[in-house]
Design an enzyme around this catalytic site. Structure first.
Site, PDB file in Angstrom:
ATOM      1  N   ALA A  96      27.820  35.571  36.948  1.00 44.90           N
ATOM      2  CA  ALA A  96      27.252  35.865  35.667  1.00 44.90           C
ATOM      3  C   ALA A  96      28.663  35.295  34.796  1.00 44.90           C
ATOM      4  O   ALA A  96      29.794  35.514  34.872  1.00 44.90           O
ATOM      5  CB  ALA A  96      27.283  37.299  35.692  1.00 44.90           C
ATOM      6  N   LYS A 101      39.656  41.873  32.211  1.00 46.06           N
ATOM      7  CA  LYS A 101      40.906  42.786  32.097  1.00 46.06           C
ATOM      8  C   LYS A 101      40.450  43.929  31.153  1.00 46.06           C
ATOM      9  O   LYS A 101      40.771  45.056  31.122  1.00 46.06           O
ATOM     10  CB  LYS A 101      41.793  42.105  31.700  1.00 46.06           C
ATOM     11  CG  LYS A 101      41.825  41.291  30.464  1.00 46.06           C
ATOM     12  CD  LYS A 101      42.558  39.842  30.404  1.00 46.06           C
ATOM     13  CE  LYS A 101      41.687  38.919  30.952  1.00 46.06           C
ATOM     14  NZ  LYS A 101      41.845  37.525  30.909  1.00 46.06           N
ATOM     15  N   ILE A 120      48.320  33.845  39.579  1.00 45.21           N
ATOM     16  CA  ILE A 120      49.194  34.343  40.378  1.00 45.21           C
ATOM     17  C   ILE A 120      48.615  35.704  41.246  1.00 45.21           C
ATOM     18  O   ILE A 120      47.843  36.236  40.681  1.00 45.21           O
ATOM     19  CB  ILE A 120      50.168  35.202  39.343  1.00 45.21           C
ATOM     20  CG1 ILE A 120      50.855  34.027  38.483  1.00 45.21           C
ATOM     21  CG2 ILE A 120      51.494  36.037  40.354  1.00 45.21           C
ATOM     22  CD1 ILE A 120      52.114  34.681  37.494  1.00 45.21           C
ATOM     23  N   GLU A 165      41.367  40.238  40.853  1.00 52.61           N
ATOM     24  CA  GLU A 165      42.770  39.715  40.681  1.00 52.61           C
ATOM     25  C   GLU A 165      42.831  38.591  39.467  1.00 52.61           C
ATOM     26  O   GLU A 165      43.866  38.412  38.966  1.00 52.61           O
ATOM     27  CB  GLU A 165      42.892  38.726  41.952  1.00 52.61           C
ATOM     28  CG  GLU A 165      44.199  37.724  42.255  1.00 52.61           C
ATOM     29  CD  GLU A 165      45.525  38.633  42.311  1.00 52.61           C
ATOM     30  OE1 GLU A 165      46.168  39.044  41.471  1.00 52.61           O
ATOM     31  OE2 GLU A 165      45.857  39.415  43.741  1.00 52.61           O
ATOM     32  N   GLY A 175      31.618  30.168  31.699  1.00 48.69           N
ATOM     33  CA  GLY A 175      32.448  29.263  30.817  1.00 48.69           C
ATOM     34  C   GLY A 175      33.708  28.411  31.736  1.00 48.69           C
ATOM     35  O   GLY A 175      33.268  27.952  32.731  1.00 48.69           O
ATOM     36  N   ASP A 200      45.303  42.011  24.727  1.00 47.07           N
ATOM     37  CA  ASP A 200      44.990  41.500  25.941  1.00 47.07           C
ATOM     38  C   ASP A 200      45.989  41.471  26.966  1.00 47.07           C
ATOM     39  O   ASP A 200      45.725  41.961  28.145  1.00 47.07           O
ATOM     40  CB  ASP A 200      44.799  39.894  25.724  1.00 47.07           C
ATOM     41  CG  ASP A 200      44.709  39.084  27.090  1.00 47.07           C
ATOM     42  OD1 ASP A 200      43.671  39.061  27.566  1.00 47.07           O
ATOM     43  OD2 ASP A 200      45.801  38.471  27.504  1.00 47.07           O
ATOM     44  N   VAL A 256      36.183  29.482  33.454  1.00 49.13           N
ATOM     45  CA  VAL A 256      36.397  30.076  35.048  1.00 49.13           C
ATOM     46  C   VAL A 256      35.164  30.020  35.834  1.00 49.13           C
ATOM     47  O   VAL A 256      35.323  29.747  36.877  1.00 49.13           O
ATOM     48  CB  VAL A 256      36.566  31.762  34.808  1.00 49.13           C
ATOM     49  CG1 VAL A 256      37.214  32.212  36.051  1.00 49.13           C
ATOM     50  CG2 VAL A 256      38.096  31.777  33.796  1.00 49.13           C
ATOM     51  N   LYS A 279      45.994  44.191  30.577  1.00 53.47           N
ATOM     52  CA  LYS A 279      46.759  43.643  31.965  1.00 53.47           C
ATOM     53  C   LYS A 279      47.849  44.508  32.453  1.00 53.47           C
ATOM     54  O   LYS A 279      47.672  45.151  33.568  1.00 53.47           O
ATOM     55  CB  LYS A 279      47.185  42.188  32.002  1.00 53.47           C
ATOM     56  CG  LYS A 279      46.204  41.139  31.630  1.00 53.47           C
ATOM     57  CD  LYS A 279      46.656  39.959  31.020  1.00 53.47           C
ATOM     58  CE  LYS A 279      45.643  39.031  30.858  1.00 53.47           C
ATOM     59  NZ  LYS A 279      46.172  37.719  30.134  1.00 53.47           N
ATOM     60  N   GLY A 303      42.510  25.779  20.558  1.00 50.10           N
ATOM     61  CA  GLY A 303      41.811  26.427  21.237  1.00 50.10           C
ATOM     62  C   GLY A 303      42.237  27.404  22.122  1.00 50.10           C
ATOM     63  O   GLY A 303      41.813  27.979  23.023  1.00 50.10           O
TER      64      GLY A 303
END
Lengths: 428, 428
Positions: free
Chosen positions: B10, B107, B138, B131, B13, B203, B15, B207, B189
């Site tokens: 789903a 996240k 990482i 992850e 973009g 953000d 990723v 994390k 961007g």
């Protein structure tokens, strides 16, 4: 699955003692994370009575490692004795044969006999894990085998012997010659009983063989690694490198090239301001490159009681949690052969030679390099007090074959005094 | 277990597209390592027709994410849509409810609703892995939850928002003010649709909440994190810090103190020559400290198509291999509450104030600091062209409470012009 996972520990040196402490100190936390208690039921070591600062009276004692491996009340055999052969090998084979999971910190054993042990473990359906065998406390095997498993690995680089890095760092910081620092390291107990394992690059090459097996899907093959120690690195080289913004590191490199997998563990030059260049003392660093992840850098203590015990415990908890993986990340019988590939990767080289102090000497060496197809990027001749003129050459990218050819031709000119030093430069 | 593992993705973009490419490109290698093929069976995104540079014609299309989550032919739902609420939450809940394993890069969703989602996933016996939600490529969650599972974690520190690090690095390198570089980043961007998520530290704090949950066995709690953005960092601060051998980073710190777990995501000063200080541009770094392992440093790309897809794929392969872990490393119902603890950890602070240019102004501020119990280590007054005298104070170790008290007392003196800047210094 709330019954305890029962450990039999063979070897109560630094790492074994650290593991006992960790199991005792963090028992509650480990049980919460593992989903079940982790207990030590039996131990085995050379001396039963030595004072180790931990209470081992609650554990059964075995004089014979093989007997420990076969105990009915042991689920996981933890091999922390070391040694590439002898009791460690017998114990590991016996444990697998008895259907026990094995956790090992033994890089030599795994680098030399890993393929056979992996086949045996997989045939028996037992785990054989060895995070502690490479780069101490850094979870590098887990990162490579699991976290980065979606990547086609392109290169693995690393400083994986803390003793060599200590010696090289100390030489630079204190301006001391190799022999003096070697003796210092010896006094500090940093060296293996056979120091060649450290300074000859053997120990670090064992570790590289294991990482290469996982990263590139090959059988671990120590003999396929081009090996060079740090014994010939002089304080002159360290100073000349510093002058060029470079540092000398015993660097492992495993990379896939057009001609296959190339593996080397040799002294190399890296930029002083790079992560590898800035690594001081006994710290280890592994750089992993893959087609998707680009580059990951992992850094941490390369040895020591706590860090190594941490790595062993990570493997034990994996087993307690039920993780089952092929020993090298894919079935052992699917691993390709790693052949000893002559390095063809093109790199700049550092070349240091002493020339007789006569007109035309430098021209003869420059000509020899040209004949070998080695192109000069930078050349420096240093002032000197004796009759030997130190000359430093940084080449454009070339192969190790070409460099060795250039050195041979230079020696034939009769103007070179002493043995030239040729080191690859790993720039990125 | 040689039947394929079937993915429903789903979000297509950056990723999602990267994941599709990775599954297609490295299919053989992934099958060898996972022990079974990994296939994409269905996808879902906002636009079906947008050209993404990958062929998705072989996959079933769903307009509705929830319908994707419920497909009988999907084993693992991969959530790459983002957003803390709305479709991403509905999809994740539906997938868990339908008994599917879930891999997420979200996240915000996990930091805010992770506890409830973890309880639901564990009740259903499905995996929920994330992850890719922390520090891009990482493998930090794997390292912390598995590799270092034997450790009592004492501190986690890190730079986990590449955009903020880009802005701060660029300000220093180019000598540009915040607003200019912010606009540059926007043009490139690099910023989220709502830039406050980045520059406000939100953000990165999401994390940190996830790492703290795993490391310290607490429920993820975003509200317990002391939050500060980089919007107020001026080029003056960056220059003054550089002058002192320090660099400003948006730094997350979660550490166990005598009064409990303290979590903060604020601009801090770190030594310029430390690993954190040397981190440039969009790279991320996480430092993990534990009682056994001492200190591990992990560094790599914090975002981007390939690195994030690598992290997602690592989770997918874990699931294919049969790894089953509690979502945060121990059962969700055993996690402690993370309360918002006022920071009591003692640290040196950097304090910058503008003073009116009159005799005695500096003395008044020095007295105010003394009254608040803040002891001065170094103080500098800079030359100035206007009527405002910039004063810089580095304190001895103190608490944030004491510093805020000192600032309040300083403001009361009437000699301070503008708003003082107070930043913690993280030395080690």
């Amino acid at each position: 699955m709330t019954h305890p996972l029962r450990l039999g520990i063979a070897g109560l040196g630094t790492v074994g003692t650290g593991l006992v402490k960790l199991v005792q100190t963090n028992a509650d936390l480990i049980a919460a994370r593992a989903g079940r208690p982790v207990e030590i039921v039996a131990v085995c070591a050379r001396s039963r009575t030595r004072n180790r600062g931990v209470d081992i009276s609650a554990y059964a004692w075995e004089d014979d490692p093989v007997a420990l491996a076969r105990r009915d009340d042991v689920d996981v055999v933890v091999e922390l004795m070391g040694g590439e052969n002898g009791p460690a090998k017998a114990l590991t084979e016996a444990a697998i044969d008895a259907g026990k999971d094995v956790v090992s910190a033994n890089k030599a054993l795994l680098a030399l006999y890993g393929q056979a042990l992996a086949e045996a473990a997989e045939a028996k359906g037992v785990a054989l894990r060895f995070e502690a065998a490479v780069a101490g406390g850094i979870p590098v095997i887990k990162s490579l085998m699991e976290g980065l498993a979606g990547n086609r690995i392109t290169r693995i680089k690393g400083v994986m012997n803390g003793t060599c890095n200590y010696i090289l760092t100390r030489m630079e910081d204190a301006g001391l010659p190799y022999d003096t620092v070697f003796e210092e390291a010896n006094q500090l107990g940093f060296l293996e009983a056979d120091p060649t394992l450290d300074v000859g690059g053997i120990d670090a090459a064992h570790k590289l063989a294991l990482l290469a097996a996982i990263g590139f899907g090959v059988q671990p093959n120590f003999d396929a690694i081009e090996l060079g120690g740090i014994e010939k690195i002089s304080i002159e080289d360290i100073r000349a490198a510093a002058d060029l913004g470079l540092r000398i590191k015993l660097l492992g490199v495993a990379q896939m090239t057009g001609r296959g997998l190339e593996q080397s563990m040799t002294p190399c030059l890296v930029p002083s301001d790079s992560p590898l260049g800035q690594l001081k003392g006994g710290t280890n660093m592994v750089v992993i490159e893959g087609d998707a992840v680009e580059q990951i850098v992992l850094r941490g203590p390369g040895a020591g009681e706590g860090p190594t015990a941490s790595a062993v415990m990570g493997d034990v908890i994996d087993i307690a949690r039920g993780l089952r993986l092929p020993v090298f990340g894919q079935p052992a019988n699917s691993l390709a052969q790693a052949v000893a590939a002559r390095a063809t990767a093109s790199k700049p080289f550092y070349l240091r030679m002493g020339l007789i102090d006569k007109p035309g000497a430098l021209a003869k060496v420059a000509e020899a390099l040209g004949l070998a197809g080695v192109s000069i990027n930078r050349m420096r001749q240093y002032g000197h007090a004796d009759t030997r003129a130190p000359v430093l050459v940084i080449t454009h990218k070339t192969t190790r074959d070409a460099i060795e050819h250039a050195v041979a031709l230079s020696l034939k000119t009769g103007v070179v005094v002493g043995e030239p030093v040729a080191l690859a430069i790993e720039e990125d």
